[in-house]
Design an enzyme around this catalytic site. Sequence first.
Site, PDB file in Angstrom:
ATOM      1  CG  HIS A   1       0.562   6.987   5.334  1.00 50.54           C
ATOM      2  ND1 HIS A   1       1.709   7.457   5.909  1.00 50.54           N
ATOM      3  CD2 HIS A   1       0.760   5.653   5.129  1.00 50.54           C
ATOM      4  CE1 HIS A   1       2.566   6.439   6.066  1.00 50.54           C
ATOM      5  NE2 HIS A   1       2.005   5.336   5.604  1.00 50.54           N
TER       6      HIS A   1
ATOM      7  N   GLY B   1       0.848  -1.183   0.000  1.00 52.35           N
ATOM      8  CA  GLY B   1       0.000   0.000   0.000  1.00 52.35           C
ATOM      9  C   GLY B   1       0.883   1.232   0.000  1.00 52.35           C
TER      10      GLY B   1
ATOM     11  CB  CYS C   1       5.311   2.272   7.252  1.00 53.34           C
ATOM     12  SG  CYS C   1       4.848   3.764   6.365  1.00 53.34           S
ATOM     13  CG  LEU C   2       6.940   1.087   1.243  1.00 56.94           C
ATOM     14  CD1 LEU C   2       6.513   1.414  -0.183  1.00 56.94           C
ATOM     15  CD2 LEU C   2       8.001  -0.013   1.236  1.00 56.94           C
TER      16      LEU C   2
ATOM     17  CD  GLN D   1       3.573   5.768   2.492  1.00 53.18           C
ATOM     18  OE1 GLN D   1       2.570   5.276   2.010  1.00 53.18           O
ATOM     19  NE2 GLN D   1       4.536   5.039   3.019  1.00 53.18           N
TER      20      GLN D   1
ATOM     21  CG  HIS E   1      -0.573   1.560   7.318  1.00 56.67           C
ATOM     22  ND1 HIS E   1       0.364   1.051   8.197  1.00 56.67           N
ATOM     23  CD2 HIS E   1       0.136   2.352   6.458  1.00 56.67           C
ATOM     24  CE1 HIS E   1       1.562   1.523   7.881  1.00 56.67           C
ATOM     25  NE2 HIS E   1       1.449   2.305   6.827  1.00 56.67           N
ATOM     26  CD  GLU E   2      -1.112   2.655   2.707  1.00 55.47           C
ATOM     27  OE1 GLU E   2      -0.602   3.786   2.640  1.00 55.47           O
ATOM     28  OE2 GLU E   2      -0.436   1.638   2.935  1.00 55.47           O
TER      29      GLU E   2
HETATM   30 ZN    ZN Z   1       2.742   3.428   5.606  1.00 54.59          ZN
END
Ligand code: ZN
Length: 193
Positions: free
Chosen positions: A153, A49, A107-108, A54, A149-150
């Site tokens: 963000h 995701g 998470c990236l 991000q 989670h997204e």
């Molecule tokens: Zn993330």
Amino acid sequence: MKSSQPYSIHVIGDKILRTPAAPIVEITDEIRNMAQRMIATMFAFNGIGLAAPQVGISLRLVTLGVPARGNGNTPGEAALLAQMPLVLINPRIISHCEETAMHEEGCLSVPNIYGHVERPSVVLLEALKLDGSRLVMECGGLTACCIQHEIDHLNGVLFVKKVIPDEQYEIRRKADKLEQRYSAMNNHIRINP
Ligand code: ZN
């Protein structure tokens, strides 16, 4: 810019990750191109995701690439898994069940740090798809976790803030270290061409 060209990833410490993103008012060619580049970025970094902040864009768009294992936990999750990779514009949770599920999240934007987060196990999601159609779908399983989670963000919240109490001290310590290390790189990481 080519639609397959991955973006760089903004990592913990970057202010954009703490800033609520703005709604998308019109799905233009620019938005469609950005969505394609985000999908390319998500796969290039082996993510499941990705949210626009991000990649340095403060707009309410997320891409999901949750791998389909089995049939999903709920019919809605199965329907969503069949559409991956999926682009969600202005996604929001209309309602959620009382029951929670715990997943180990990563998470990236917070590389190599993992922690358990407890979230509602089934959510009712509303979003626009890239073709402008409205999606309203219940969703459970890993996809529900990923969507929440997204959306966090998009609201300027990283998962490290939400880990279970037992892991909070340790994750904060690791996250602070990471933040210091990445500030020397202007809080960006790139795929080497
Ligand atoms: Zn993330």
